[in-house]
Motif scaffolding. Structure first.
Motif, PDB file in Angstrom:
ATOM      1  N   ILE A 173     -10.608 -67.851   6.795  1.00 15.11           N
ATOM      2  CA  ILE A 173     -11.143 -66.561   7.238  1.00 15.11           C
ATOM      3  C   ILE A 173     -10.328 -66.022   8.415  1.00 15.11           C
ATOM      4  O   ILE A 173      -9.950 -64.846   8.449  1.00 15.11           O
ATOM      5  CB  ILE A 173     -12.631 -66.697   7.621  1.00 15.11           C
ATOM      6  CG1 ILE A 173     -13.482 -66.865   6.353  1.00 15.11           C
ATOM      7  CG2 ILE A 173     -13.107 -65.485   8.416  1.00 15.11           C
ATOM      8  CD1 ILE A 173     -14.949 -67.140   6.619  1.00 15.11           C
ATOM      9  N   ILE A 174     -10.046 -66.865   9.406  1.00 19.37           N
ATOM     10  CA  ILE A 174      -9.297 -66.418  10.576  1.00 19.37           C
ATOM     11  C   ILE A 174      -7.842 -66.102  10.226  1.00 19.37           C
ATOM     12  O   ILE A 174      -7.261 -65.132  10.710  1.00 19.37           O
ATOM     13  CB  ILE A 174      -9.357 -67.475  11.700  1.00 19.37           C
ATOM     14  CG1 ILE A 174     -10.800 -67.664  12.165  1.00 19.37           C
ATOM     15  CG2 ILE A 174      -8.480 -67.067  12.879  1.00 19.37           C
ATOM     16  CD1 ILE A 174     -11.485 -66.401  12.664  1.00 19.37           C
ATOM     17  N   LEU A 175      -7.252 -66.909   9.339  1.00 18.62           N
ATOM     18  CA  LEU A 175      -5.849 -66.720   8.973  1.00 18.62           C
ATOM     19  C   LEU A 175      -5.642 -65.488   8.099  1.00 18.62           C
ATOM     20  O   LEU A 175      -4.709 -64.700   8.338  1.00 18.62           O
ATOM     21  CB  LEU A 175      -5.326 -67.968   8.247  1.00 18.62           C
ATOM     22  CG  LEU A 175      -3.847 -67.940   7.824  1.00 18.62           C
ATOM     23  CD1 LEU A 175      -2.937 -67.820   9.049  1.00 18.62           C
ATOM     24  CD2 LEU A 175      -3.503 -69.179   7.022  1.00 18.62           C
ATOM     25  N   ASP A 176      -6.515 -65.282   7.102  1.00 18.66           N
ATOM     26  CA  ASP A 176      -6.268 -64.241   6.100  1.00 18.66           C
ATOM     27  C   ASP A 176      -7.223 -63.051   6.171  1.00 18.66           C
ATOM     28  O   ASP A 176      -6.936 -62.002   5.595  1.00 18.66           O
ATOM     29  CB  ASP A 176      -6.353 -64.849   4.691  1.00 18.66           C
ATOM     30  CG  ASP A 176      -5.331 -65.960   4.487  1.00 18.66           C
ATOM     31  OD1 ASP A 176      -4.210 -65.830   5.025  1.00 18.66           O
ATOM     32  OD2 ASP A 176      -5.649 -66.954   3.795  1.00 18.66           O
ATOM     33  N   HIS A 177      -8.359 -63.221   6.855  1.00 14.20           N
ATOM     34  CA  HIS A 177      -9.353 -62.135   6.852  1.00 14.20           C
ATOM     35  C   HIS A 177      -9.906 -61.885   8.254  1.00 14.20           C
ATOM     36  O   HIS A 177     -11.093 -61.595   8.422  1.00 14.20           O
ATOM     37  CB  HIS A 177     -10.505 -62.491   5.895  1.00 14.20           C
ATOM     38  CG  HIS A 177     -10.059 -62.908   4.534  1.00 14.20           C
ATOM     39  ND1 HIS A 177      -9.660 -62.003   3.560  1.00 14.20           N
ATOM     40  CD2 HIS A 177      -9.922 -64.146   3.982  1.00 14.20           C
ATOM     41  CE1 HIS A 177      -9.319 -62.669   2.466  1.00 14.20           C
ATOM     42  NE2 HIS A 177      -9.467 -63.962   2.698  1.00 14.20           N
ATOM     43  N   PHE A 178      -9.053 -61.998   9.257  1.00 16.80           N
ATOM     44  CA  PHE A 178      -9.513 -61.926  10.648  1.00 16.80           C
ATOM     45  C   PHE A 178     -10.149 -60.574  10.964  1.00 16.80           C
ATOM     46  O   PHE A 178     -11.192 -60.506  11.607  1.00 16.80           O
ATOM     47  CB  PHE A 178      -8.341 -62.183  11.588  1.00 16.80           C
ATOM     48  CG  PHE A 178      -8.715 -62.159  13.047  1.00 16.80           C
ATOM     49  CD1 PHE A 178      -9.489 -63.177  13.595  1.00 16.80           C
ATOM     50  CD2 PHE A 178      -8.318 -61.122  13.869  1.00 16.80           C
ATOM     51  CE1 PHE A 178      -9.847 -63.165  14.933  1.00 16.80           C
ATOM     52  CE2 PHE A 178      -8.670 -61.096  15.211  1.00 16.80           C
ATOM     53  CZ  PHE A 178      -9.436 -62.121  15.734  1.00 16.80           C
ATOM     54  N   ARG A 179      -9.519 -59.495  10.537  1.00 21.96           N
ATOM     55  CA  ARG A 179     -10.038 -58.168  10.862  1.00 21.96           C
ATOM     56  C   ARG A 179     -11.423 -57.937  10.258  1.00 21.96           C
ATOM     57  O   ARG A 179     -12.336 -57.441  10.930  1.00 21.96           O
ATOM     58  CB  ARG A 179      -9.058 -57.095  10.382  1.00 21.96           C
ATOM     59  CG  ARG A 179      -9.446 -55.693  10.833  1.00 21.96           C
ATOM     60  CD  ARG A 179      -8.433 -54.663  10.357  1.00 21.96           C
ATOM     61  NE  ARG A 179      -8.801 -53.351  10.859  1.00 21.96           N
ATOM     62  CZ  ARG A 179      -8.064 -52.610  11.646  1.00 21.96           C
ATOM     63  NH1 ARG A 179      -6.897 -53.061  12.061  1.00 21.96           N
ATOM     64  NH2 ARG A 179      -8.457 -51.413  12.028  1.00 21.96           N
TER      65      ARG A 179
END
Length: 430
Positions: A173-179
């Motif tokens: 989630i943090i790496l690929d979908h942070f926004r």
């Protein structure tokens, strides 16, 4: 294939060790410079330090009180840089590797982040960007977890990867979908990852336990007090810049020895004496050059931002590092190092030297700086109805109607994110 000898003439820039050290000294804050001088006096017996207390900007107090303040600030609690260097003591490294790590450590801000571009930093120590990046990974492996990150996203990810039990979903989630995660678009995120919203909420609870600013815990209460490097005074609409000499102690060193003493020295002792004498002279020149460069840069800033100093922060004009570099006929990187971690006491309060620089907006907005627009944006958000917060488009419309500033919604979004202001959906209070 023909094998032979060929002669080729090339032109390369090769910096001497003294030049590299002078460049490093220029970007030091006053605290870092003082620490460096103190370290140098420990290894150079010819250099003595004389503290100066005659500055008119020092608050009246006894010498013992001042010494106590220094000890409380620098001895009771190690700084972030000291903490990192202590962890590297037992590492076997080349001189080049240590120079790279030392540069990266000095470039960290108070939060423990690395904001400087690796390409620019690599030029300082004359190494490839790839080598410097490999040393950055080494720095990021030290404690505290998250140190050396280049963004909040990277800081959180570094800490997640150091947890005793790794959470692959959280890392994804943090790496690929942070926004999407930061903006709480959890329904879309849950659907995309085929997980429940409850799982995402649990990840948020875990991330809240992490430290978004890992370097802050090494800053003692005393370090929050900042003494200005320079003071800008306004007298009868005239501006004057004064260098705060009290921050840097006076250096004294014995440049000559009695002939009788010299005659008794062996060649090794004479060589040692000569090197330490050269080092002392270089240090004096480097400190004076640092002072002269800071004053020259600040004088041009005053010329460019004259109305700001006279009438207030809202009149800050667009100004770039290149503007100052062109005016002084120096390189932009020199200006960048000069303003790094320096503070100025102005008629409108204490500000960082970097705060005088901001880009110009589009031509329709006239001579308006991005910093001035950010200030207005923050004022609008602070005074908004929290139950009906302003969207980015409404902020853009208000800027145009109130101040004649014509910027797009996307620009408002960019400035809002730079100010760490959440979106209207997150700011809304029910």
């Amino acid at each position: 294939m023909k094998i032979g000898l060929m002669q080729e003439q090339t032109l390369k820039l090769k910096m001497t060790q003294e030049l590299q050290q002078a460049i490093t000294l220029l970007q030091y804050s006053s605290v870092d410079l003082l620490s460096y001088i103190q370290e140098l006096t420990m290894e150079n017996p010819l250099i003595e330090v004389r503290e100066t207390y005659s500055s008119p900007y020092r608050k009246s107090s006894s010498k013992s009180d001042k010494q106590s303040f220094i000890e409380n600030s620098f001895e009771e609690k190690p700084s972030l840089r000291e903490h990192l260097r202590n962890q590297l003591i037992d590492f076997s490294m080349t001189t080049n590797d240590r120079a790279c790590l030392d540069l990266l450590i000095n470039a960290l801000d108070a939060n423990g982040y690395l904001k400087d571009n690796l390409v620019d930093l690599a030029r300082i120590v004359n190494v490839s960007e790839e080598l410097l990046e490999s040393k950055l990974y080494m720095l990021q492996s030290l404690e505290p977890a998250g140190v050396g990150a280049r963004s909040l996203q990277e800081c959180i990810l570094l800490q997640l990867r150091r947890l005793p039990i790794r959470n692959e979903l959280a890392e994804t989630i943090i790496l690929d979908h942070f926004r999407s995660f930061a903006e709480k678009s959890w329904k879309d995120l849950a659907k995309k990852l085929n997980v429940s919203i409850i799982e995402i909420q649990e990840i948020q609870h875990e991330i809240k336990k992490l430290e978004p600013r890992p370097g802050l815990k090494f800053e003692s209460d005393e370090s929050t007090y900042v003494t200005p490097d320079m003071i800008v005074r306004k007298t009868n609409n005239e501006l004057q810049v004064i260098y705060n000499d009290e921050l840097i102690p006076q250096l004294l060193f014995n440049q000559t020895l009695e002939p009788a003493i010299l005659s008794t020295m062996d060649s090794a002792t004479k060589d040692f004496y000569s090197k330490k004498l050269t080092q002392g002279r270089w240090l004096q020149r480097a400190i004076e050059q640092r002072k002269e460069t800071m004053l020259n840069v600040m004088k041009v800033i005053i010329q460019k931002q004259h109305e700001y100093f006279l009438y207030g922060k809202s009149l800050l004009k667009p100004l770039t590092l290149k503007d100052i570099a062109d005016a002084l006929d120096i390189h932009e990187s020199t200006v960048s190092r000069t303003v790094k971690d320096k503070f100025i006491q102005t008629p409108h309060g204490l500000v960082s030297m970097k705060s005088f620089f901001s880009n110009k907006l589009d031509e329709e907005s006239g001579e308006v700086s991005s910093a001035s627009v950010k200030m207005k944006l923050m004022e609008m958000v602070n005074s908004e109805d929290k139950k009906k917060p302003l969207s980015d488009q409404k902020i853009a419309n208000e800027l145009k109607s109130r101040y004649g500033i014509n910027i797009s919604r996307r620009t408002v979004t960019k400035y809002r994110e730079q100010l760490n202001i959440s979106s209207s959906a997150i700011r809304k209070q029910y």
